[in-house]
Design a protein around this motif. Structure first.
Motif, mmCIF file in Angstrom:
data_model
loop_
_atom_site.group_PDB
_atom_site.id
_atom_site.type_symbol
_atom_site.label_atom_id
_atom_site.label_comp_id
_atom_site.label_asym_id
_atom_site.label_seq_id
_atom_site.Cartn_x
_atom_site.Cartn_y
_atom_site.Cartn_z
ATOM 1 N N PHE A 90 -38.827 -51.822 -27.557
ATOM 2 C CA PHE A 90 -38.554 -50.917 -26.457
ATOM 3 C C PHE A 90 -37.298 -51.355 -25.703
ATOM 4 C CE2 PHE A 90 -39.042 -49.914 -21.971
ATOM 5 C CZ PHE A 90 -39.156 -48.538 -22.037
ATOM 6 N N ASN A 94 -34.093 -49.416 -24.181
ATOM 7 C CA ASN A 94 -34.195 -49.197 -22.743
ATOM 8 C C ASN A 94 -32.858 -49.491 -22.051
ATOM 9 O OD1 ASN A 94 -35.531 -48.523 -20.424
ATOM 10 N ND2 ASN A 94 -36.222 -50.618 -20.025
ATOM 11 N N ARG A 95 -32.473 -48.579 -21.160
ATOM 12 C CA ARG A 95 -31.233 -48.703 -20.391
ATOM 13 C C ARG A 95 -29.982 -48.654 -21.254
ATOM 14 N NH1 ARG A 95 -32.819 -49.786 -15.472
ATOM 15 N NH2 ARG A 95 -34.829 -50.819 -15.290
ATOM 16 N N ALA A 124 -27.566 -57.607 -25.547
ATOM 17 C CA ALA A 124 -27.232 -57.346 -26.943
ATOM 18 C C ALA A 124 -28.281 -56.395 -27.516
ATOM 19 C CB ALA A 124 -27.223 -58.655 -27.723
ATOM 20 N N HIS A 126 -29.759 -54.923 -30.992
ATOM 21 C CA HIS A 126 -29.698 -55.213 -32.419
ATOM 22 C C HIS A 126 -30.184 -54.045 -33.240
ATOM 23 C CE1 HIS A 126 -28.770 -59.448 -31.889
ATOM 24 N NE2 HIS A 126 -29.585 -59.407 -30.868
ATOM 25 N N SER A 127 -29.599 -53.964 -34.417
ATOM 26 C CA SER A 127 -29.967 -53.004 -35.459
ATOM 27 C C SER A 127 -30.336 -51.641 -34.894
ATOM 28 C CB SER A 127 -31.055 -53.548 -36.374
ATOM 29 O OG SER A 127 -32.246 -53.731 -35.750
ATOM 30 N N GLY A 138 -26.021 -47.638 -39.163
ATOM 31 C CA GLY A 138 -26.713 -48.747 -38.527
ATOM 32 C C GLY A 138 -25.683 -49.744 -38.020
ATOM 33 N N PHE A 139 -25.933 -50.327 -36.858
ATOM 34 C CA PHE A 139 -24.950 -51.247 -36.283
ATOM 35 C C PHE A 139 -25.625 -52.098 -35.213
ATOM 36 C CE2 PHE A 139 -25.065 -47.258 -34.149
ATOM 37 C CZ PHE A 139 -25.050 -47.548 -32.815
ATOM 38 N N ASP A 140 -24.921 -53.158 -34.826
ATOM 39 C CA ASP A 140 -25.378 -54.005 -33.720
ATOM 40 C C ASP A 140 -24.387 -53.865 -32.587
ATOM 41 O OD1 ASP A 140 -27.479 -55.006 -35.138
ATOM 42 O OD2 ASP A 140 -26.362 -56.724 -35.891
ATOM 43 N N ASP A 142 -23.141 -56.110 -29.421
ATOM 44 C CA ASP A 142 -23.254 -57.309 -28.590
ATOM 45 C C ASP A 142 -22.736 -57.034 -27.196
ATOM 46 O OD1 ASP A 142 -24.504 -58.999 -30.311
ATOM 47 O OD2 ASP A 142 -22.655 -59.512 -31.351
ATOM 48 N N TYR A 170 -35.965 -52.970 -34.612
ATOM 49 C CA TYR A 170 -35.853 -54.362 -34.213
ATOM 50 C C TYR A 170 -37.104 -54.742 -33.418
ATOM 51 C CZ TYR A 170 -33.740 -58.486 -32.255
ATOM 52 O OH TYR A 170 -33.475 -59.771 -31.891
ATOM 53 N N PRO A 171 -37.640 -55.955 -33.440
ATOM 54 C CA PRO A 171 -37.150 -57.120 -34.175
ATOM 55 C C PRO A 171 -37.762 -57.292 -35.558
ATOM 56 C CG PRO A 171 -38.834 -57.798 -32.644
ATOM 57 C CD PRO A 171 -38.673 -56.317 -32.477
ATOM 58 N N ARG B 145 -37.255 -60.835 -39.054
ATOM 59 C CA ARG B 145 -36.156 -60.387 -38.209
ATOM 60 C C ARG B 145 -34.873 -60.283 -39.026
ATOM 61 N NH1 ARG B 145 -31.823 -62.342 -35.226
ATOM 62 N NH2 ARG B 145 -31.533 -61.341 -33.196
ATOM 63 N N GLU B 148 -34.602 -57.171 -40.756
ATOM 64 C CA GLU B 148 -34.336 -56.030 -39.898
ATOM 65 C C GLU B 148 -32.892 -56.012 -39.422
ATOM 66 O OE1 GLU B 148 -34.767 -52.725 -38.716
ATOM 67 O OE2 GLU B 148 -36.467 -53.650 -39.711
ATOM 68 N N ARG B 151 -27.125 -58.620 -39.986
ATOM 69 C CA ARG B 151 -25.783 -59.067 -39.640
ATOM 70 C C ARG B 151 -25.753 -60.331 -38.800
ATOM 71 N NH1 ARG B 151 -25.698 -53.474 -40.088
ATOM 72 N NH2 ARG B 151 -27.143 -53.458 -38.361
#
Lengths: 324, 656
Positions: A90, A94-95, A124, A126-127, A138-140, A142, A170-171, B145, B148, B151
């Motif tokens: 979540f 969130n935000r 950060a 993630h995924s 799909g991307f991260d 940071d 995630y996670p 993890r 998932e 990267r």
């Protein structure tokens, strides 16, 4: 079979939205920026999450049956970690703020590169996955940043990416959180370029040789590079000296211009005419031949340059019969 | 079918590590016939990955899939049950890794490793193993993890896994404490025995040797009052009556409770205590000589040994009362007398001759004969754990040839001599001594404290304990088996190490108490303070839900809470400066920029420039450079903290 099932699903979904907007809450187009919060973030366990819960149940039964407290403790620990991952999931959305969408116009038949700009609120993320229809990425993140979604653009005119689905598993891949955004955004898709257009329709008895001279000679000045300038116009030697890209500016020769008018293209289908005109616009721009556009309801006087080109292509893209 | 993307290197390595860690506790326990092929599978897997990572073809996989069940049936005889089942699970898990090349396979493998990890606890559930396995869970979560989020670096995966596990601890404890336990197993309780060392019903020369070098705790004792002296701590176990020339055994029928004249007269005080027995897979209960009652679910035999009706498969606790000074069986029944004088014909002629000589010499006086035997043993024999092997006439060989041995040799030979001399005698096995843990205020008795002694029946005194080992080596009784064995103790029983381990036993005891023995009864007592006297399923469930909801509510709040403060350290310091100024009477108007504020400060305090300076510093830090150096921000923060302004006077507050 599969395709018809998919279309049935789409139709059902559309009907549901029509009838039950309160339930789906997706219909309204909203202005950016959009901040995802608990009112619009949905969570469900994934198939893998269900599989793990069945396994946990088996482990629980085993530990209880053998009256083995350490095994029970281990099971509880894994179950608690798995369950609490829902909060992390979540927190991934969130935000999260989607504050802008940007897209450079593309030509029909190509792909629209839709840049989605995020504020991460100093966390950060993630995924993340963003999808619109079949397109997905799909991307991260940071820090604040953007992701580029490539959406197929089959028709000229306005392209609405429609609902975007922002999701994450995630996670641990046990829960999927997702949110729909329906941003008030449309990107312009220019007409398809005719693959092999005939030469430019010079007014009167202008010869191709003259046209060539116009295109190649009369170097007038150097200017800064702008996006869209053809690479062969770059003044490489001068650029190397100045440490920035410079482009050769050619003298425009007044009186030698092309007038692009669909009415002159008899024997072509309507869309094919627009395709050819678009191709000519680009051709004239690269050859530095001033061009004017005469459409039934739009008249653009002769000119050159990026702004002129975009105006012409835009007029062509929005000519009657374009996608709304 | 949609093809899934192949695993990245990090993803595969973490998955393989998780699987290997899950199999590892089993590998140490499995027979090499199965452990070796499993290890080979892991090596193959590594090789395959290193060579480019294509799935092995079916003609390799199929024989492998068939090989393991065959090996397991060959070794265990079947495929089901705790041991063969876990061996099969390990093998299948290793096979699964061999064909893992996408995310779905990896997830299935990790899921299954969690199960295999748990099954290791069915064999050994000590604190250390449990802690290690829980740590291994972090690796599993890290692998999930990584699947998932492909990267990120593996270190971040590991950290996230460990953090998730640490965060899950409160909820896990809550579920553990309140989850209703089963009153009876759903399916058959495990019947396959784990080979554990412990006291047996049979004592032949050398059988105890394995026990004497085993340091695992046998039981722990908490005394109600003062502890009897160490040399009187004889913990009674099985009593052996029958001797067949090589081994002492216990007649089966003696297990039934006897009422034919067995009686104890207590002299002196009674001692109350509580024993917590480690699982022994046997029926014996240990009690201080001589037990005055039998705990619930156990019977006290005619020879005062306690036998539980059910096998001790889990740690068991019982209260006992014993009498250190007693008179046992003042009248010996003819049956018992016959049993206690029985000797196998045709064995050990020299020992019989010696006993006959004593009998003649002392005119049958039992006291003198016992004295003579103890004197002989004390004068000529040596205590050692490395006893030489004995031949057919084991008592003769020991008494007249080797003269070296430990408790079981001494008690066996002594009892034989007594019987041959016409004195009823029997061998008692059990434990002697223990280690007192002053922090936990309890005694821990280890397997290595196992001991064997004799009892002789004397007219008018009943059964009297005689410990021939004490005659050879008083240290054995005063300081324990290690002290007596001298140089022959293994390295891991060195004094300083044992002292440390005895102290550390406190942790094991806590683990035993708090976790392993946590049961329905303790669960109920936890709820008593909240007014729930009889906690049944619905109430326990309710308690679990309430506690769990509180915890989850806290986590939900934690996730949804607003970010604490906008801005960075510099903004925080500036905000502090503004608060100080406001307290001194110069309240910043929301529309005031820092320069305006500086001007107001200068107008307010023309004499002092420090506050104004600070604002100017802030402006240069904030607006004159893109990213101020952290040291400069720190300096600024400290200067703001050190700033002292006069308190606002009412007049000044009004004017500003």
């Amino acid at each position: 079979m599969n395709a018809s099932a998919a279309s049935l699903k789409t139709r059902l979904f559309e009907a549901a939205e029509l009838r039950l907007p309160a339930l789906t809450r997706l219909k309204r187009v909203e202005a950016l920026p959009v901040v995802l919060d608990r009112r619009r973030i949905y969570v469900l366990p994934t198939r893998f999450g269900l599989m793990l819960s069945v396994l946990l149940l088996v482990m629980l039964l085993g530990a209880l049956n053998y009256n083995n407290n350490p095994a029970l403790l281990l099971t509880c620990l894994l179950a608690a970690a798995a369950y609490q991952s829902v909060f992390t999931a979540f927190g991934t959305l969130n935000r999260l703020q989607i504050h802008a969408l940007r897209a450079e116009p593309c030509h029909a038949g190509g792909e629209l590169e839709l840049g989605i700009h995020f504020h991460t609120a100093a966390r950060a993320r993630h995924s993340l996955h963003v999808s619109a229809g079949a397109a997905q990425i799909g991307f991260d993140l940071d820090a604040d940043g953007a992701a580029t979604l490539r959406i197929p653009a089959p028709h000229r005119g306005w392209l609405r990416p429609g609902r975007l689905r922002v999701s994450s598993e995630y996670p641990f891949g046990l829960f999927q959180v997702w949110s729909w955004i329906n941003p008030d955004f449309a990107a312009l898709v220019y007409p398809r370029l005719e693959a092999d257009p005939p030469p430019l329709p010079y007014a009167g008895a202008t010869s191709p040789a003259f046209a060539d001279r116009v295109a190649g000679d009369e170097l007038a000045a150097l200017r800064d590079y702008q996006a869209g300038d053809p690479p062969r116009n770059i003044a490489w030697k001068a650029s190397a000296r100045r440490d920035e890209l410079l482009v050769k500016e050619f003298e425009t020769l007044r009186g030698h211009e092309v007038v692009l008018d669909p009415a002159t293209l008899r024997g072509l289908a309507y869309e094919a005419r627009i395709s050819r005109l678009a191709a000519w616009v680009c051709m004239a721009e690269t050859r530095r031949v001033p061009y004017a556009l005469r459409l039934p309801d739009v008249r653009i006087e002769a000119g050159l340059g990026d702004a002129h080109r975009h105006a012409c292509l835009r007029a062509l893209a929005l000519a009657p019969g374009a996608a709304p | 079918m949609k093809t899934l993307p192949a695993l990245t290197e990090t993803q595969f390595r973490l998955t393989a590590a998780a699987v290997f860690v899950a199999v590892l506790p089993h590998l140490l326990r499995l027979p090499w016939l199965i452990a070796l092929p499993v290890l080979v599978l892991f090596a193959l897997c590594w090789l395959q990955r290193w060579r480019g990572g294509t799935r092995p073809p079916a003609w390799i996989k199929l024989p492998l899939v068939l090989l393991f069940p065959i090996l397991i049936i060959f070794h265990y005889g079947n495929l089901f049950g705790r041991e063969p089942g876990s061996a099969l699970a390990c093998a299948m898990l290793a096979l699964k890794l061999l064909e893992t090349d996408n995310r779905r396979d990896a997830r299935a493998a990790i899921c299954f490793s969690a199960f295999v990890l748990m099954s290791a606890l069915l064999f050994d559930n000590s604190l250390w193993i449990t802690a290690l396995l829980c740590a291994a869970l972090a690796l599993l979560l890290a692998a999930l993890r990584a699947l998932e989020s492909p990267r990120t670096a593996w270190r971040r995966d590991l950290r996230a896994g460990a953090l998730a596990l640490a965060g899950a601890l409160p909820l896990a404890l809550c579920a553990f404490v309140f989850f209703p336990r089963l009153a009876a197993p759903l399916w058959g309780a495990p019947t396959d025995t784990i080979a554990r060392t412990g006291l047996g019903e049979r004592m032949a020369p050398g059988t105890m040797q394995e026990l004497l070098i085993d340091d695992s705790p046998a039981f722990r004792v908490v005394f109600d009052g003062a502890t009897p002296p160490r040399e009187e701590l004889y913990w009674r176990g099985p009593v052996l009556w029958n001797f067949d020339g090589s081994a002492w055994t216990r007649p089966e029928w003696l297990a039934a409770p006897q009422h034919d004249g067995t009686q104890v007269r207590v002299r002196g005080p009674r001692v109350g205590y509580e024993v917590t027995l480690e699982p022994s897979e046997r029926h014996w209960l240990l009690a201080l000589d001589v037990p005055l009652l039998a705990p619930a679910g156990a019977v006290r035999g005619a020879d005062m040994s306690l036998v539980s009706r059910t096998r001790i498969d889990a740690a068991t606790r019982y209260r006992m009362v014993s009498a250190p000074n007693y008179e046992l069986d003042p009248v010996l029944s003819p049956l018992h007398r016959r049993l206690a004088l029985q000797l196998p014909p045709g064995f050990d002629p020299r020992a019989r001759a010696l006993a006959q000589r004593w009998r003649d010499e002392f005119k049958g006086d039992p006291g003198l004969i016992v004295r003579a035997a103890l004197d002989m043993i004390g004068a000529q024999f040596t205590y050692t754990l490395n006893a030489p092997l004995l031949g057919r006439d084991s008592v003769d060989d020991f008494l007249f040839e080797t003269k070296r041995g430990f408790c079981e040799h001494f008690s066996s030979a002594f009892t034989f001599l007594m019987r041959a001399a016409g004195i009823p005698a029997r061998v008692v096995t059990g434990y002697q001594g223990g280690y007192f843990n002053p922090i936990g205020n309890y005694w821990v008795v280890r397997q290595s404290d196992a001991h064997a002694w004799s009892e002789v029946w004397l007219e008018g005194r009943g059964w009297v304990r005689v410990d021939p080992t004490a005659a050879v080596s008083p240290q054995r009784v005063q300081f324990g088996a290690r002290a007596a064995a001298g140089a022959s103790v293994p390295w891991y029983q060195a004094d300083w190490l044992m002292a440390m381990r005895n102290q550390l036993d406190l942790v094991n005891r806590f683990w035993n108490d708090a976790v392993i023995q946590f049961n329905a009864l303790r669960q109920q007592s936890l709820l008593t303070p909240f007014g729930i006297v009889r906690a049944d399923y619905p109430q326990l469930m309710l308690a679990m839900l309430v506690a769990g909801s509180l915890l989850l509510g806290f986590f939900a709040w934690w996730v949804m809470r607003a970010p604490r403060r906008a801005g960075d350290a510099l903004d925080a310091a500036y905000a502090r400066l503004c608060r100080k100024l406001a307290r001194a009477g110069t309240v910043r108007d929301p529309a005031d920029g820092p320069v305006t504020l500086a001007a107001r400060v200068a107008a307010r305090w023309p004499a002092r420039g420090d506050a104004q300076d600070l604002i100017t510093q802030y402006v240069s830090l904030r607006y004159a450079c893109a990213l101020p150096a952290p040291e400069r921000i720190q300096t600024f923060t400290r200067a703001v903290a050190a700033l002292r302004l006069p308190a606002a006077t009412p007049l000044a507050a009004q004017s500003s």
